[in-house]
Design a protein around this motif. Sequence first.
Motif, PDB file in Angstrom:
ATOM      1  N   SER A  88       0.770  -1.160   0.153  1.00  0.00           N
ATOM      2  CA  SER A  88      -0.032  -0.178  -0.050  1.00  0.00           C
ATOM      3  C   SER A  88       0.865   1.305  -0.129  1.00  0.00           C
ATOM      4  N   LEU A  89       0.152   2.368  -0.252  1.00  0.00           N
ATOM      5  CA  LEU A  89       0.955   3.774  -0.004  1.00  0.00           C
ATOM      6  C   LEU A  89       1.206   4.230   1.381  1.00  0.00           C
ATOM      7  N   PHE A  91       2.543   7.104   3.790  1.00  0.00           N
ATOM      8  CA  PHE A  91       3.015   8.656   3.807  1.00  0.00           C
ATOM      9  C   PHE A  91       4.434   8.598   4.370  1.00  0.00           C
ATOM     10  N   THR A  92       5.309   9.480   3.463  1.00  0.00           N
ATOM     11  CA  THR A  92       6.562   9.437   3.819  1.00  0.00           C
ATOM     12  C   THR A  92       7.049  11.180   3.872  1.00  0.00           C
ATOM     13  N   LEU A 103       1.766  14.316  -5.910  1.00  0.00           N
ATOM     14  CA  LEU A 103       1.530  13.720  -4.475  1.00  0.00           C
ATOM     15  C   LEU A 103       2.547  12.502  -4.215  1.00  0.00           C
ATOM     16  N   MET A 104       3.239  12.116  -5.394  1.00  0.00           N
ATOM     17  CA  MET A 104       4.056  10.952  -5.159  1.00  0.00           C
ATOM     18  C   MET A 104       5.378  11.334  -4.553  1.00  0.00           C
ATOM     19  N   TRP A 106       5.406  12.451  -1.472  1.00  0.00           N
ATOM     20  CA  TRP A 106       5.208  12.278  -0.114  1.00  0.00           C
ATOM     21  C   TRP A 106       4.326  10.897   0.210  1.00  0.00           C
ATOM     22  N   TRP A 107       3.856  10.268  -0.954  1.00  0.00           N
ATOM     23  CA  TRP A 107       3.273   8.792  -0.796  1.00  0.00           C
ATOM     24  C   TRP A 107       3.937   7.951  -1.491  1.00  0.00           C
ATOM     25  N   THR A 108       4.523   7.020  -0.618  1.00  0.00           N
ATOM     26  CA  THR A 108       5.478   5.773  -1.296  1.00  0.00           C
ATOM     27  C   THR A 108       4.892   4.610  -1.033  1.00  0.00           C
ATOM     28  N   TRP A 109       4.905   3.856  -2.187  1.00  0.00           N
ATOM     29  CA  TRP A 109       4.545   2.522  -2.430  1.00  0.00           C
ATOM     30  C   TRP A 109       5.522   1.597  -1.456  1.00  0.00           C
ATOM     31  N   HIS A 135      -5.007   1.522   5.519  1.00  0.00           N
ATOM     32  CA  HIS A 135      -4.746   0.876   4.331  1.00  0.00           C
ATOM     33  C   HIS A 135      -5.996  -0.013   4.130  1.00  0.00           C
TER      34      HIS A 135
END
Length: 225
Positions: A88-89, A91-92, A103-104, A106-109, A135
């Motif tokens: 899941s993604l 938040f980083t 938005l990618m 701060w969102w990390t797969w 999640h």
Amino acid sequence: MAQGKSPLPDDMVLVSGGPFRMGSDDHYAEEMPAHRVTVSDAWVDRHQVTNADFVAFVAATGYTTVAERELDPADDPEAPIENLAPGSLVFTGTRGPVDLRDLMQWWTWTPGASWRTPRGPGSRIEGLLDHPVVHVAYEDAASFATRVGKDLATEAEWEHAARGALDGSTFTWGNDPEGAGEKRANYWHGQFPWRAEPGYGSAMPVGSFPANGYGHIGFRCVRRP
């Protein structure tokens, strides 16, 4: 309450229906245009579904969430093999200011991230049982709601309840921003997405902030009279 339904538990509250102004002309494009919508009465959860709630659901049903299921390479033949692991993604927070249109940043797969391991492999929900479950995909939420004899709220029902009877106000508590030292909601305080003010930037136990006009409305599950 409809005849034949079980008595409502103490963790629900009746939100009276009626017309309200849904959306906004002043914030995000997807909220436009503001328009009148009418919803019916609904009993709603006082809090979001917690990790403890979801533990009990999974223990009783053996349910496997979308984020935990193996992926079929045939569904996306061009996907890199490392992207086919369940996950899941997450938040980083970034090291500094970034382009907020992407938005990618701060969102990390994160392979292995799920409701059991919210920050990825090695993380746990022990100590977080009173936090909202994360999640969780739509079908996961729908399965949970069905199991507990409820339904998922519609977008209109959710917004109506979240407004706390303050039709058209900017915030759930009124039109004035938080005052100095006030803590009214767990939205991002600080410089997004890299520097949060102390006490913000992560999930909190349910009920950590003041209730709106209807009470502490988590409003994930409903029962309709």
